[in-house]
Scaffold this motif. Structure first.
Motif, PDB file in Angstrom:
ATOM      1  N   ALA A 119      -7.225  -0.122  -7.352  1.00 14.52           N
ATOM      2  CA  ALA A 119      -6.914   0.369  -8.692  1.00 14.52           C
ATOM      3  C   ALA A 119      -6.342  -0.737  -9.564  1.00 14.52           C
ATOM      4  N   CYS A 120      -6.564  -2.005  -9.182  1.00 14.62           N
ATOM      5  CA  CYS A 120      -6.005  -3.104  -9.951  1.00 14.62           C
ATOM      6  C   CYS A 120      -7.092  -3.885 -10.659  1.00 14.62           C
ATOM      7  N   THR A 121      -6.888  -4.147 -11.951  1.00 12.19           N
ATOM      8  CA  THR A 121      -7.845  -4.921 -12.727  1.00 12.19           C
ATOM      9  C   THR A 121      -7.777  -6.406 -12.369  1.00 12.19           C
ATOM     10  N   LYS A 123      -7.464  -7.529  -9.139  1.00  9.66           N
ATOM     11  CA  LYS A 123      -7.804  -7.644  -7.719  1.00  9.66           C
ATOM     12  C   LYS A 123      -6.586  -7.868  -6.820  1.00  9.66           C
ATOM     13  N   MET A 124      -5.463  -7.251  -7.179  1.00  9.43           N
ATOM     14  CA  MET A 124      -4.276  -7.383  -6.329  1.00  9.43           C
ATOM     15  C   MET A 124      -4.341  -6.451  -5.131  1.00  9.43           C
ATOM     16  N   ASP A 125      -5.241  -5.477  -5.167  1.00  8.60           N
ATOM     17  CA  ASP A 125      -5.270  -4.494  -4.068  1.00  8.60           C
ATOM     18  C   ASP A 125      -6.678  -4.248  -3.542  1.00  8.60           C
ATOM     19  N   ASP A 266       3.994  -8.943 -10.659  1.00 12.93           N
ATOM     20  CA  ASP A 266       4.113  -8.478  -9.286  1.00 12.93           C
ATOM     21  C   ASP A 266       3.703  -7.010  -9.225  1.00 12.93           C
ATOM     22  N   VAL A 267       3.915  -6.415  -8.072  1.00 13.80           N
ATOM     23  CA  VAL A 267       3.532  -5.019  -7.904  1.00 13.80           C
ATOM     24  C   VAL A 267       4.742  -4.232  -7.411  1.00 13.80           C
ATOM     25  N   SER A 268       5.064  -3.152  -8.129  1.00 16.41           N
ATOM     26  CA  SER A 268       6.184  -2.334  -7.663  1.00 16.41           C
ATOM     27  C   SER A 268       5.694  -1.211  -6.759  1.00 16.41           C
ATOM     28  N   LYS A 301      -3.034   4.474  -6.188  1.00 13.93           N
ATOM     29  CA  LYS A 301      -2.231   4.235  -7.383  1.00 13.93           C
ATOM     30  C   LYS A 301      -1.622   2.850  -7.283  1.00 13.93           C
ATOM     31  N   HIS A 302      -1.696   2.115  -8.390  1.00 12.71           N
ATOM     32  CA  HIS A 302      -1.258   0.723  -8.392  1.00 12.71           C
ATOM     33  C   HIS A 302      -0.419   0.487  -9.642  1.00 12.71           C
ATOM     34  N   VAL A 303       0.808  -0.007  -9.464  1.00 11.96           N
ATOM     35  CA  VAL A 303       1.678  -0.237 -10.626  1.00 11.96           C
ATOM     36  C   VAL A 303       2.150  -1.680 -10.627  1.00 11.96           C
ATOM     37  N   MET A 304       1.817  -2.399 -11.676  1.00 15.63           N
ATOM     38  CA  MET A 304       2.248  -3.794 -11.786  1.00 15.63           C
ATOM     39  C   MET A 304       3.604  -3.860 -12.465  1.00 15.63           C
ATOM     40  N   ASP A 305       4.276  -4.972 -12.214  1.00 14.59           N
ATOM     41  CA  ASP A 305       5.669  -5.067 -12.620  1.00 14.59           C
ATOM     42  C   ASP A 305       5.995  -6.512 -13.018  1.00 14.59           C
TER      43      ASP A 305
HETATM   44 CU   LIG Z   1      -2.469  -5.366 -10.187  1.00 16.14          CU
END
Ligand SMILES: [Cu+2]
Length: 684
Positions: A119-121, A123-125, A266-268, A301-305
């Protein structure tokens, strides 16, 4: 070796309590005269003769602990041992697999045949970040069109097969596992508890990993490289009559406080819930077998921080969601010399990502964008494989026909994209075709395999519908193009291997000619949105691109329990004007000496890359220097009142080399010297 560098790192990683643990641990590793029933371990190492490769994750704990370099390592580290897989690293967590020097958009990465999309634009996940080795039995890696069984792809497929008890008459059994790594204070604790009878089983496992920042080879701490993850899974099966099985799976995976030192955020939270129900019938008739039907659902679900980063010019909230429903049904059908595999499958995915920017001046308005405009993807396909076994040789044929439909569900998102593409339709439908043939022949000690294939793939959500996605690799904002042509691939491959007594030698090569290759191309008419971006790129079809991979591997059995193996590989990727493609491996090599006795095991290995001759400045690359790292392990198996205790320890990057590879995003340095220890106790 630099002694002064060694001990500070060691003592930094080890507090006093760890020091005591370490001593106890080393005592466990010492050979002792415990008399115990030992069974012979099948020590056959197999070089892949064909195009597919399997990485064993935890099917057989004993074999696994004996053969694996680092038994409780992450799935990413296991995948890194696969010959055709490389991992792109943006930090210490959630590495992105690349196969044949191609990444996510060109691959099918599935969990037990289930489609799941990050769910990351940015490509973090990747899909692989939402499972753990505790869930898995093996990773099945299929090169090129061999991966078409899992989808319409170009580079290949990686299927992560889930493990379960398979109705063994074992009753209650389980294990606990524990690992520690000195460099980043990584703590891993895991356990599993299973109950299995011939008609019913239930398996549960849980694993928790937590790491602080890691330290590079020059002793410099890599800020924002920490992570924390836990994963929980439940598997259950019921067998009402012999060979007819009902099974259900639930995986819950969550990572928090994940740092991405190579990125600006980062990712919370990265959370996935993966569920499935399946029905399997071992045989329907004499000729129709292995009928397997599964329905599944997963939610990501992916939340960046960016709140922990210093000097953030503009604070951003960037959450993303991906949800997939799917089903497939497949069976084998035997007829004369043919063995058919027929599969029908389909999935429906929903991908949304948003970005809210909060200017530091509270009088300025908050800015909101949909970076993925609620894109709905409906994909259905039919796959037919056929293996024809003849006296002199065998032929494997396969074909897939897929129907792929994208719809932009959100009006605001659609209107935003219409600024660039006024004529665009809400819905775009494509027919995707794939075909492959591989010929296998054995001549005395030689085994030959040669094949060709054709495949097509649809653009990914980012490539088709991405709206101002910042890529920190080349510092450009990326915009998708809904009118992109379908990407194609013509592929040729060959493997020759030789096996005799103590020797195994294998050489292989593949070549991809990719018309309508999709990549970002600068559009100087557009202005940037992200602070720090130097331009805007739009995903565009090049006339074509070409990728070539080749490898040579050798294995020699020196003594009964001692083997040596080595591997050398060379790769090349160019676009239609002869310019280099980004993220293509330079000359790479590795060599390992392995000792595997009944109770002790050990290994010494060296791996490295030559200097990156063919790098791609227009895609943000600079030349990566040559490097080599040396690592070693020592393992021991003890039997305590019929239960097994495995202890394994090792040192990675023994000489504390400071380096970064072609696949390290923005040249972030790799981990320096690292000592790991693993303890596993299984109750049989
Ligand atoms: Cu991300």
């Amino acid at each position: 070796m630099n002694q002064n560098k060694f001990w500070p790192t060691l003592s930094k990683g080890f507090g006093r309590e760890y020091g005591v643990c370490f001593l106890v641990f080393m005592m466990l590793l010492m050979p002792r005269g415990i008399k115990a029933q030992e069974t012979e371990i099948d020590s056959t190492y197999l070089l892949p003769v064909h195009l597919n490769e399997v990485i064993i994750l935890s099917a057989n704990k004993r074999l696994h602990h004996q053969t694996q370099f680092k038994p409780l390592s992450s799935l990413d580290e296991y995948l890194e041992t696969a010959q055709k897989v490389n991992l792109i690293k943006r930090g210490a967590y959630a590495w992105e697999p690349s196969l044949n020097n191609m990444t996510s958009e060109r691959l099918a990465v599935t969990i037990d045949g289930m489609q799941i999309f990050g769910a990351c634009t940015d490509k973090m996940d990747p899909t692989t970040s939402y499972v753990d080795v505790s869930n898995l039995e093996e990773a099945q890696i299929q090169s090129g069109q061999q991966g078409a069984v899992f989808g319409n792809i170009i580079g290949g497929g990686i299927n992560l097969k889930l493990g379960h008890s398979r109705f063994k008459d074992k009753g209650l059994y389980g294990s606990i596992e524990n690992a520690f790594e000195s460099n980043n204070n990584l703590r891993v604790i895991g356990g599993e508890l299973n109950y299995s009878k011939p008609t019913f089983y239930i398996d549960g496992d849980v694993i928790y990993r937590k790491a602080d920042n890691y330290v590079a080879g020059d002793g410099k701490e890599v800020a924002f490289s920490q992570f924390e993850k836990y994963n929980f899974s439940l598997n259950s099966g019921f067998q009402p009559s012999e060979g007819n099985k009902l099974a259900a799976t639930l995986i819950f995976d969550e990572a928090n406080d994940v740092g991405y030192p190579a990125l600006t955020m980062d990712v919370s939270l990265a959370r996935a819930i993966i569920t499935s129900v399946s029905w399997t019938q071992d045989s329907i008739s004499e000729n129709v077998t292995n009928w397997d039907t599964k329905a599944y659902y997963n939610y990501v679900k992916h939340v960046m921080d960016d709140t922990k980063r210093p000097d953030v010019p503009i604070h951003m909230d960037m959450p993303g969601w991906s949800e997939t429903f799917g089903a497939y049904s497949q069976a084998n059908w035997k007829m004369a010399t043919h063995l058919f595999n027929v599969k029908i499958d389909g999935f429906y995915n929903r991908s949304i990502a948003e970005m809210t920017m909060y200017p530091s001046d509270p009088n300025e308005p908050v800015m909101f964008m949909l970076t993925w405009p609620d894109v709905r993807t409906l994909n259905s396909g039919i796959y037919i494989g056929d293996v024809i076994s003849l006296k002199e040789f065998s032929i494997a044929l396969s074909t897939r026909l897929g129907l792929h439909r994208n719809t932009v569900a959100d009006d605001f998102g659609l209107n935003s994209l219409k600024i660039f593409y006024p004529e665009m339709n809400r819905t775009n439908t494509r027919v995707l075709k794939s075909f492959s043939v591989v010929l296998n022949k054995e001549v005395n000690a030689f085994s030959l395999s040669a094949g060709g294939g054709y495949g097509e793939r649809a653009p990914s959500v980012s490539e088709g519908y991405g709206f101002y996605l910042f890529n920190s690799f080349d510092a450009h904002d990326y915009i998708g193009d809904p009118n992109l042509q379908t990407e194609q691939s013509f592929e040729a491959n060959a493997v020759i291997s030789f096996k005799k007594e103590k020797w195994q030698i294998s050489t292989e090569a593949n070549f991809f000619h990719i018309p309508n290759y999709i990549i970002g191309v600068v559009n100087s008419d557009l202005s940037t949105m992200t602070i720090g971006a130097t331009g805007v790129k739009v995903y565009t079809n090049l006339d074509y691109a070409q990728i070539f991979n080749s490898a040579f591997s050798i294995e020699y059995k020196l003594l009964k329990d001692v083997r040596w193996n080595a591997r050398l590989s060379w790769h090349r990727g160019t676009d239609d004007t002869g310019k280099n493609l980004p993220l293509i491996s330079p000359l790479a090599y590795s060599s390992t000496m392995v000792y595997k006795g009944k109770r002790m095991s050990g290994s010494v290995s060296v791996s490295g890359n030559a200097v990156q001759e063919n790098f791609s400045p227009i895609y943000g690359e600079n030349q990566t220097k040559a490097y080599a790292v040396v690592s070693a392990t020592l393992g021991r198996r003890l039997i305590i009142s019929k239960n097994d205790l495995y202890a394994k320890a090792g040192i990675e990057n023994i000489f504390d080399v400071s380096y970064s590879t072609y696949s390290d995003w923005n040249n972030i340095p790799r981990m320096g010297r690292n000592i790991f220890m693993t303890l596993s106790y299984s109750i049989n």
